[in-house]
Motif scaffolding. Sequence first.
Motif, PDB file in Angstrom:
ATOM      1  N   TYR A 177       0.824  -1.211   0.000  1.00  0.00           N
ATOM      2  CA  TYR A 177       0.000   0.000   0.000  1.00  0.00           C
ATOM      3  C   TYR A 177       0.860   1.264   0.000  1.00  0.00           C
ATOM      4  O   TYR A 177       0.527   2.241  -0.660  1.00  0.00           O
ATOM      5  CB  TYR A 177      -0.940   0.015   1.215  1.00  0.00           C
ATOM      6  N   VAL A 178       1.960   1.245   0.748  1.00  0.00           N
ATOM      7  CA  VAL A 178       2.850   2.416   0.756  1.00  0.00           C
ATOM      8  C   VAL A 178       3.442   2.615  -0.641  1.00  0.00           C
ATOM      9  O   VAL A 178       3.511   3.742  -1.155  1.00  0.00           O
ATOM     10  CB  VAL A 178       3.975   2.256   1.803  1.00  0.00           C
ATOM     11  N   THR A 179       3.844   1.527  -1.257  1.00  0.00           N
ATOM     12  CA  THR A 179       4.405   1.605  -2.609  1.00  0.00           C
ATOM     13  C   THR A 179       3.378   2.196  -3.569  1.00  0.00           C
ATOM     14  O   THR A 179       3.690   3.061  -4.401  1.00  0.00           O
ATOM     15  CB  THR A 179       4.831   0.199  -3.087  1.00  0.00           C
ATOM     16  N   ASP A 180       2.146   1.759  -3.426  1.00  0.00           N
ATOM     17  CA  ASP A 180       1.075   2.282  -4.273  1.00  0.00           C
ATOM     18  C   ASP A 180       0.897   3.782  -4.041  1.00  0.00           C
ATOM     19  O   ASP A 180       0.782   4.560  -4.996  1.00  0.00           O
ATOM     20  CB  ASP A 180      -0.220   1.518  -3.981  1.00  0.00           C
ATOM     21  N   ALA A 181       0.896   4.189  -2.760  1.00  0.00           N
ATOM     22  CA  ALA A 181       0.708   5.610  -2.449  1.00  0.00           C
ATOM     23  C   ALA A 181       1.827   6.440  -3.055  1.00  0.00           C
ATOM     24  O   ALA A 181       1.587   7.476  -3.687  1.00  0.00           O
ATOM     25  CB  ALA A 181       0.655   5.815  -0.922  1.00  0.00           C
ATOM     26  N   SER A 204       1.887   6.453  -6.969  1.00  0.00           N
ATOM     27  CA  SER A 204       0.781   7.214  -7.574  1.00  0.00           C
ATOM     28  C   SER A 204       0.951   8.717  -7.358  1.00  0.00           C
ATOM     29  O   SER A 204       0.202   9.511  -7.920  1.00  0.00           O
ATOM     30  CB  SER A 204      -0.547   6.759  -6.973  1.00  0.00           C
ATOM     31  N   GLY A 205       1.909   9.100  -6.504  1.00  0.00           N
ATOM     32  CA  GLY A 205       2.113  10.525  -6.248  1.00  0.00           C
ATOM     33  C   GLY A 205       1.233  11.086  -5.144  1.00  0.00           C
ATOM     34  O   GLY A 205       1.381  12.247  -4.764  1.00  0.00           O
ATOM     35  N   TRP A 206       0.307  10.289  -4.614  1.00  0.00           N
ATOM     36  CA  TRP A 206      -0.596  10.784  -3.565  1.00  0.00           C
ATOM     37  C   TRP A 206       0.065  10.599  -2.203  1.00  0.00           C
ATOM     38  O   TRP A 206      -0.130   9.579  -1.543  1.00  0.00           O
ATOM     39  CB  TRP A 206      -1.936  10.040  -3.609  1.00  0.00           C
ATOM     40  N   ILE A 207       0.840  11.596  -1.799  1.00  0.00           N
ATOM     41  CA  ILE A 207       1.543  11.458  -0.527  1.00  0.00           C
ATOM     42  C   ILE A 207       1.036  12.429   0.537  1.00  0.00           C
ATOM     43  O   ILE A 207       1.438  12.357   1.691  1.00  0.00           O
ATOM     44  CB  ILE A 207       3.076  11.620  -0.705  1.00  0.00           C
ATOM     45  N   SER A 208       0.166  13.363   0.181  1.00  0.00           N
ATOM     46  CA  SER A 208      -0.398  14.275   1.184  1.00  0.00           C
ATOM     47  C   SER A 208      -1.615  13.615   1.826  1.00  0.00           C
ATOM     48  O   SER A 208      -1.875  12.436   1.639  1.00  0.00           O
ATOM     49  CB  SER A 208      -0.811  15.596   0.536  1.00  0.00           C
ATOM     50  N   MET A 253      -3.506  13.591   8.670  1.00  0.00           N
ATOM     51  CA  MET A 253      -2.630  12.423   8.496  1.00  0.00           C
ATOM     52  C   MET A 253      -2.289  12.292   7.012  1.00  0.00           C
ATOM     53  O   MET A 253      -3.146  12.508   6.158  1.00  0.00           O
ATOM     54  CB  MET A 253      -3.349  11.150   8.963  1.00  0.00           C
ATOM     55  N   SER A 254      -1.062  11.879   6.725  1.00  0.00           N
ATOM     56  CA  SER A 254      -0.679  11.717   5.313  1.00  0.00           C
ATOM     57  C   SER A 254      -1.190  10.385   4.767  1.00  0.00           C
ATOM     58  O   SER A 254      -1.447   9.436   5.508  1.00  0.00           O
ATOM     59  CB  SER A 254       0.845  11.777   5.154  1.00  0.00           C
ATOM     60  N   ASN A 255      -1.302  10.333   3.443  1.00  0.00           N
ATOM     61  CA  ASN A 255      -1.756   9.116   2.764  1.00  0.00           C
ATOM     62  C   ASN A 255      -0.784   7.958   2.977  1.00  0.00           C
ATOM     63  O   ASN A 255      -1.188   6.798   3.014  1.00  0.00           O
ATOM     64  CB  ASN A 255      -1.895   9.418   1.262  1.00  0.00           C
ATOM     65  N   ILE A 256       0.503   8.287   3.149  1.00  0.00           N
ATOM     66  CA  ILE A 256       1.519   7.238   3.352  1.00  0.00           C
ATOM     67  C   ILE A 256       1.285   6.554   4.710  1.00  0.00           C
ATOM     68  O   ILE A 256       1.303   5.321   4.810  1.00  0.00           O
ATOM     69  CB  ILE A 256       2.939   7.841   3.307  1.00  0.00           C
TER      70      ILE A 256
END
Length: 373
Positions: free
Chosen positions: A19-23, A26-30, A232-235
Motif C-alpha cells: 500500500y505504501v508503494t502504491d501511495a 501514484s504521487g498521492w503522498i499528502s 494524516m498523510s496518505n503514506i
Amino acid sequence: MPKFMPVCEPLLSGNELAYVTDAVSSGWISSSGKYVGAFEEAFAAYCGAKHGIAVCNGTVALHLAMVALGVGPGDEVIIPDFTMMASALAVCYTGAIPVFADADPHTWNISPDAVAAKITSRTKVVMAMHVFGNPCDMKKLQDICDAHGAVLMEDAAEAHGASLGGRRSGSLSRIAGFSFFANKNITCGEGGMVVTDDDGLAQACRYHKNLCFPLDTPRNYMHADIGFNYRMSNIHAAIGLAQTEQGDVLKALRQKHGHLYRERLAAIPGVLLQKDQPDGENVFWMNGLVLTPEYGRSREELIAHLKAQSIDTRLFFNGMHRQPALRKYGCACDGLYPVSDMLADHGFYLSSGSGLSDEDIHRVCDVIDAFKG
Ligand SMILES: *Cc1c(COP(=O)(O)O)cnc(C)c1O
C-alpha cells in the motif's frame, strides 16, 4: 551474548509495503489520497463505531476530541493520575484544567470512587484510559458522569480492539482518541484517530483538524474559527489500513503472549500483576509487573540483571501529580495518590511486541524467576 530483546517492535507483515508503494508511486503522498478515507472507514468499523477521523498522532486526537466537545478555559477534565503525559497535555491545550483521579489497585485503571470524589459542577469531561489494554469500568464511570452532567470519553491509545460487554474500545463512550505510534497494537508509525458515533462531533473534528476550512466551501479561503493542521498523510494511512486488516491477528498474538506471561509470572513470589476488568477483554498492549518485597531483590537490581541478559524493560509512567509541568500549569498536585505512586515506584514492563515468540517470553520469565532473592 543472547539476542537483544527490545520492549516493542512493530509487526508489519501484511499489505503495508504494497500500500505504501502504491501511495508513493501514484504521487498521492499528502492527506488527500484514497488511503486516508479507507483507513478511517476500516478502523471505525473495527471499533464498531460510525466515524473515524484520522490525525497525525494520538495526542492531538485527544485534543481534537475535546475541542469538538467544547472544552475550554474554566472547565475541568478528570483524567487518570496513572497515565501517559499526553492525556494531560491534551487537556492543557484546550485551556481547561486537568484534575487527577487515583488508580484502582487491581485493574490499575482510573478508580470510579476516586472520580466520584473529584467530580464537581465544573467537570466537563471524564477521560477513561484503558491501561495497558485493560478496559476501564465504563458502566460505573458513565453513571457518575450522568449524575453530574459530565461527558465520558476514552483515551483508547493502548486498547485497540479491547472490549467490554461485547463492545469495543472507541465505542464505549461519546468519543475516543487512539494512537498509532510504532509500539501500539495497531500502528502506522506516527498517527492517531478520533472515533465516535456522533455525527455532530465527527463534523466538528473534520472542521478543526483542517485549519477550519469551511467543510462545504473549502476553496473560498475564509476561516471563521481557529483551527489546527492535524491531518494524516496518505503514506501513514496506507500503513494503518494494512495494519487494521491484520487487527484481529495482531490482537490474538498480543493476547496469547499476555496469557503466557501471566501464567509464568503468577508463579513467581513477589510479582504483582494487573487484574482484568470483569466482563472486559484485555488486549495486553504492554505486560507490566509490580515487584513487592517478597521477591527479595529491588526493581532496579532486576532491571539491571535483565539488561545484562540483553532484555530491555521500561519503567511505568510517573503519575500526573508528580509532573512539574502540570504543577506549573496550575493543577492541584498535592493530593495523595497511593496506588499511582505504588505503580510508578515499583512497576515496569517487559518485551511486549506482537512479533515475540513463546521462547522469547519463556526466556524473560526464566531470568526473572532465577534471580529472585
Ligand atoms: C501512546 C499514548 C498516547 C498518545 O500517543 P502519541 O505518541 O501522541 O501517538 C496517549 N495516551 C496514552 C495513554 C498513550 O499510551
